[in-house]
Design a protein around this motif. Structure first.
Motif, PDB file in Angstrom:
ATOM      1  N   GLN A 165      47.286  29.661  30.261  1.00  0.00           N
ATOM      2  CA  GLN A 165      46.670  29.535  31.611  1.00  0.00           C
ATOM      3  C   GLN A 165      47.301  30.537  32.554  1.00  0.00           C
ATOM      4  OE1 GLN A 165      46.894  25.639  33.128  1.00  0.00           O
ATOM      5  NE2 GLN A 165      45.847  26.129  35.050  1.00  0.00           N
ATOM      6  N   GLY A 166      46.454  31.232  33.251  1.00  0.00           N
ATOM      7  CA  GLY A 166      46.936  32.227  34.211  1.00  0.00           C
ATOM      8  C   GLY A 166      47.582  31.589  35.432  1.00  0.00           C
ATOM      9  N   ARG A 167      48.271  32.423  36.161  1.00  0.00           N
ATOM     10  CA  ARG A 167      48.943  31.922  37.359  1.00  0.00           C
ATOM     11  C   ARG A 167      47.907  31.639  38.449  1.00  0.00           C
ATOM     12  NH1 ARG A 167      48.900  35.700  41.255  1.00  0.00           N
ATOM     13  NH2 ARG A 167      48.536  37.880  40.618  1.00  0.00           N
ATOM     14  N   PRO A 168      48.198  30.786  39.354  1.00  0.00           N
ATOM     15  CA  PRO A 168      47.277  30.559  40.493  1.00  0.00           C
ATOM     16  C   PRO A 168      47.226  31.783  41.406  1.00  0.00           C
ATOM     17  CG  PRO A 168      49.323  29.360  40.815  1.00  0.00           C
ATOM     18  CD  PRO A 168      49.394  29.946  39.415  1.00  0.00           C
ATOM     19  N   PRO A 169      46.097  31.966  42.118  1.00  0.00           N
ATOM     20  CA  PRO A 169      46.011  33.140  43.007  1.00  0.00           C
ATOM     21  C   PRO A 169      46.982  33.010  44.168  1.00  0.00           C
ATOM     22  CG  PRO A 169      44.162  31.692  43.403  1.00  0.00           C
ATOM     23  CD  PRO A 169      44.880  31.141  42.209  1.00  0.00           C
ATOM     24  N   THR A 170      47.454  34.177  44.579  1.00  0.00           N
ATOM     25  CA  THR A 170      48.354  34.181  45.720  1.00  0.00           C
ATOM     26  C   THR A 170      47.575  33.949  47.007  1.00  0.00           C
ATOM     27  OG1 THR A 170      48.113  36.539  46.078  1.00  0.00           O
ATOM     28  CG2 THR A 170      49.814  35.848  44.489  1.00  0.00           C
ATOM     29  N   GLU A 171      48.315  33.660  48.055  1.00  0.00           N
ATOM     30  CA  GLU A 171      47.680  33.434  49.373  1.00  0.00           C
ATOM     31  C   GLU A 171      46.962  34.678  49.847  1.00  0.00           C
ATOM     32  OE1 GLU A 171      48.997  32.173  53.911  1.00  0.00           O
ATOM     33  OE2 GLU A 171      50.408  31.954  52.249  1.00  0.00           O
ATOM     34  N   ARG A 172      47.536  35.822  49.531  1.00  0.00           N
ATOM     35  CA  ARG A 172      46.910  37.095  49.942  1.00  0.00           C
ATOM     36  C   ARG A 172      45.595  37.281  49.237  1.00  0.00           C
ATOM     37  NH1 ARG A 172      45.248  40.563  53.403  1.00  0.00           N
ATOM     38  NH2 ARG A 172      45.094  42.702  52.601  1.00  0.00           N
ATOM     39  N   GLU A 173      45.552  36.934  47.891  1.00  0.00           N
ATOM     40  CA  GLU A 173      44.309  37.076  47.131  1.00  0.00           C
ATOM     41  C   GLU A 173      43.240  36.111  47.633  1.00  0.00           C
ATOM     42  OE1 GLU A 173      46.400  38.436  42.928  1.00  0.00           O
ATOM     43  OE2 GLU A 173      45.943  36.336  43.319  1.00  0.00           O
ATOM     44  N   ILE A 174      43.659  34.912  47.980  1.00  0.00           N
ATOM     45  CA  ILE A 174      42.668  33.951  48.522  1.00  0.00           C
ATOM     46  C   ILE A 174      42.091  34.450  49.837  1.00  0.00           C
ATOM     47  CG2 ILE A 174      42.419  31.625  49.448  1.00  0.00           C
ATOM     48  CD1 ILE A 174      44.479  30.710  47.385  1.00  0.00           C
ATOM     49  N   GLU A 175      42.954  34.961  50.720  1.00  0.00           N
ATOM     50  CA  GLU A 175      42.448  35.482  52.009  1.00  0.00           C
ATOM     51  C   GLU A 175      41.477  36.626  51.772  1.00  0.00           C
ATOM     52  OE1 GLU A 175      45.787  36.545  54.350  1.00  0.00           O
ATOM     53  OE2 GLU A 175      46.365  34.465  54.809  1.00  0.00           O
ATOM     54  N   LEU A 176      41.827  37.519  50.773  1.00  0.00           N
ATOM     55  CA  LEU A 176      40.918  38.635  50.488  1.00  0.00           C
ATOM     56  C   LEU A 176      39.579  38.137  49.987  1.00  0.00           C
ATOM     57  CD1 LEU A 176      40.435  41.660  50.217  1.00  0.00           C
ATOM     58  CD2 LEU A 176      41.476  41.563  47.919  1.00  0.00           C
ATOM     59  N   ALA A 177      39.577  37.102  49.057  1.00  0.00           N
ATOM     60  CA  ALA A 177      38.313  36.568  48.543  1.00  0.00           C
ATOM     61  C   ALA A 177      37.492  35.930  49.657  1.00  0.00           C
ATOM     62  CB  ALA A 177      38.624  35.561  47.424  1.00  0.00           C
ATOM     63  N   VAL A 178      38.177  35.180  50.508  1.00  0.00           N
ATOM     64  CA  VAL A 178      37.443  34.529  51.630  1.00  0.00           C
ATOM     65  C   VAL A 178      36.820  35.568  52.542  1.00  0.00           C
ATOM     66  CG1 VAL A 178      37.703  33.076  53.674  1.00  0.00           C
ATOM     67  CG2 VAL A 178      38.792  32.415  51.521  1.00  0.00           C
ATOM     68  N   SER A 179      37.594  36.660  52.834  1.00  0.00           N
ATOM     69  CA  SER A 179      37.054  37.703  53.718  1.00  0.00           C
ATOM     70  C   SER A 179      35.830  38.357  53.112  1.00  0.00           C
ATOM     71  CB  SER A 179      38.134  38.755  54.001  1.00  0.00           C
ATOM     72  OG  SER A 179      39.220  38.180  54.689  1.00  0.00           O
ATOM     73  N   ILE A 180      35.928  38.667  51.748  1.00  0.00           N
ATOM     74  CA  ILE A 180      34.755  39.285  51.096  1.00  0.00           C
ATOM     75  C   ILE A 180      33.551  38.359  51.151  1.00  0.00           C
ATOM     76  CG2 ILE A 180      33.884  40.074  48.857  1.00  0.00           C
ATOM     77  CD1 ILE A 180      36.754  40.986  48.207  1.00  0.00           C
ATOM     78  N   TRP A 181      33.786  37.063  50.903  1.00  0.00           N
ATOM     79  CA  TRP A 181      32.648  36.115  50.895  1.00  0.00           C
ATOM     80  C   TRP A 181      32.036  35.969  52.292  1.00  0.00           C
ATOM     81  CZ3 TRP A 181      31.754  31.550  53.442  1.00  0.00           C
ATOM     82  CH2 TRP A 181      30.654  30.823  52.981  1.00  0.00           C
ATOM     83  N   MET A 182      32.891  35.903  53.302  1.00  0.00           N
ATOM     84  CA  MET A 182      32.373  35.711  54.664  1.00  0.00           C
ATOM     85  C   MET A 182      31.582  36.929  55.121  1.00  0.00           C
ATOM     86  SD  MET A 182      35.338  33.651  56.716  1.00  0.00           S
ATOM     87  CE  MET A 182      34.269  33.597  58.130  1.00  0.00           C
ATOM     88  N   GLN A 183      32.035  38.148  54.742  1.00  0.00           N
ATOM     89  CA  GLN A 183      31.277  39.339  55.131  1.00  0.00           C
ATOM     90  C   GLN A 183      29.907  39.357  54.476  1.00  0.00           C
ATOM     91  OE1 GLN A 183      33.663  42.750  54.229  1.00  0.00           O
ATOM     92  NE2 GLN A 183      35.269  42.214  55.723  1.00  0.00           N
ATOM     93  N   ALA A 184      29.803  38.826  53.225  1.00  0.00           N
ATOM     94  CA  ALA A 184      28.517  38.827  52.518  1.00  0.00           C
ATOM     95  C   ALA A 184      27.593  37.708  52.975  1.00  0.00           C
ATOM     96  CB  ALA A 184      28.771  38.745  51.005  1.00  0.00           C
ATOM     97  N   ASN A 185      28.161  36.641  53.496  1.00  0.00           N
ATOM     98  CA  ASN A 185      27.335  35.450  53.752  1.00  0.00           C
ATOM     99  C   ASN A 185      27.331  34.984  55.205  1.00  0.00           C
ATOM    100  OD1 ASN A 185      26.566  34.364  50.844  1.00  0.00           O
ATOM    101  ND2 ASN A 185      28.698  35.053  50.752  1.00  0.00           N
ATOM    102  N   ARG A 186      27.982  35.774  56.111  1.00  0.00           N
ATOM    103  CA  ARG A 186      28.086  35.317  57.494  1.00  0.00           C
ATOM    104  C   ARG A 186      26.715  35.102  58.140  1.00  0.00           C
ATOM    105  NH1 ARG A 186      31.844  35.199  61.370  1.00  0.00           N
ATOM    106  NH2 ARG A 186      33.362  36.262  60.063  1.00  0.00           N
ATOM    107  N   ALA A 187      25.735  36.000  57.790  1.00  0.00           N
ATOM    108  CA  ALA A 187      24.414  35.888  58.445  1.00  0.00           C
ATOM    109  C   ALA A 187      23.738  34.567  58.173  1.00  0.00           C
ATOM    110  CB  ALA A 187      23.507  37.044  58.005  1.00  0.00           C
ATOM    111  N   GLY A 188      23.998  33.963  56.994  1.00  0.00           N
ATOM    112  CA  GLY A 188      23.349  32.707  56.659  1.00  0.00           C
ATOM    113  C   GLY A 188      24.097  31.489  57.117  1.00  0.00           C
TER     114      GLY A 188
END
Length: 343
Positions: free
Chosen positions: A89-112
């Motif tokens: 099992q891989g390590r859990p994502p770091t806080e920095r990686e989670i923030e990056l994923a959230v930012s990418i998702w919000m930029q793609a889906n903010r309009a909706g």
């Protein structure tokens, strides 16, 4: 709304996992920040902070990273081997990686993320009318007006006028009405009459069905009434006049005929003034005869004139003067007799 947000986040994180798996064990290095994007239209709740908190909590509990390692050199494609044992099992994502994923998702889906506008609220009920205010106080009385100007004196200073003197000294002269014309020596102040008595001793004929004026060539008495051209009875004074006449009609034809007689004022036929009379035919050697005689009342102004008009359908009907006769002795009969007097 939270399950929908989490589902979208799962898709974004899955994309992120694929990216991380491709990179293997390379450590993620944040690139230089890009220029700020344009502000989007703000959406209603939930807020960005609430979304981050929900995404961070879920990712921390459910997402793992692959184990660290470095990729080897790419070799030729070998045959597909058997499925290997499950890796650690891989390590859990770091806080920095989670923030990056959230930012990418919000930029793609903010309009909706913005929900639809709520419907407009209903208009509130009209408020009740307010009560009438109390009457205001009575205003102060206005200034007293200037005193009017009265009559100080009325006096007759001569026989033709009298004078009115006002309080301020001004005077006005009032002319007395002029007395009516009086009969000299009459003493009673009675106004002079206006009248005329005239007749015609001529035999007068007319063209059949042609309006013809009666003639009065002989004036017996007159005052302020004249006859112009033997046909125009002209008034010198205004007033109400009684117009009377008699006309001797003679018919030499063997059939009776109607004769029309009417009044024309100033060259215009006077309404409702016409009358017809039937003249009998000649019989037993004597001409047929009839007399038209009546009187009319009319109000005239000074300078007006009238004419007595007549017409016949047969030229053998005429206005004739009859001579004196005997057995018994009788005076002459004028063709037309006219009397007019002011009432």
């Amino acid at each position: 709304m939270e399950p929908e947000i989490i589902a979208s986040l799962v898709e974004a994180v899955a994309a992120l996992n694929r990216r991380v798996n491709d990179l293997g064990s390379f450590e993620l290095i944040a690139g230089p920040p890009g220029p700020p994007g344009a502000n989007g239209e703000p959406g209603p709740p939930p807020t960005d902070e609430a979304i981050r908190e929900a995404a961070t909590a879920w990712l921390s509990a459910n997402i793992t990273q692959p184990a660290d390692g470095r990729p080897g050199a790419e070799g030729p494609q070998g045959p597909q081997g058997d499925t290997g044992p499950q890796g650690p099992q891989g390590r859990p994502p770091t806080e920095r990686e989670i923030e990056l994923a959230v930012s990418i998702w919000m930029q793609a889906n903010r309009a909706g993320l913005r929900g639809t506008d709520g419907r407009s609220g209903d208009d509130g009920a009209n408020g009740r009318d307010g009560v009438d205010g109390r009457p205001g106080p009575v205003g102060p009385a206005g200034l007293t007006g200037a005193a009017g100007i009265g009559i100080a004196l009325v006096e007759q200073r001569d026989k033709d006028s009298f004078y009115i003197t006002l309080d301020d000294g001004r005077e006005f002269q009032i002319e007395l009405p002029k007395p009516a014309r009086k009969i000299i020596g009459g003493g009673g102040g009675r106004e002079l009459p206006a009248y005329i008595h005239a007749d015609s001793e001529l035999n007068q004929t007319a063209v059949a069905n042609i309006a013809t004026p009666m003639q009065f060539e002989h004036v017996i008495e007159s005052a302020d009434i004249t006859i112009v051209g033997n046909v125009q009875v002209t008034f010198s004074r205004s007033g109400l006049y009684n117009i009377q006449f008699s006309a001797q009609l003679i018919n030499k034809h063997n059939q009776d005929h109607n004769v029309s007689i009417w009044l024309a004022r100033g060259g215009t036929n006077e309404p409702d003034s016409c009358t017809d009379i039937t003249v009998p035919p000649k019989h037993a050697g004597d001409d047929g005869a009839a007399v038209a005689a009546w009187n009319l009342f009319y109000r005239v102004t000074a300078g007006e004139y009238f004419r007595l008009m007549w017409s016949t359908p047969n030229a053998q009907v005429s206005l004739e003067t009859l001579p004196t006769r005997s057995s018994p002795t009788r005076p002459r009969t004028p063709a037309v007799i006219l009397t007019v007097n002011r009432v």
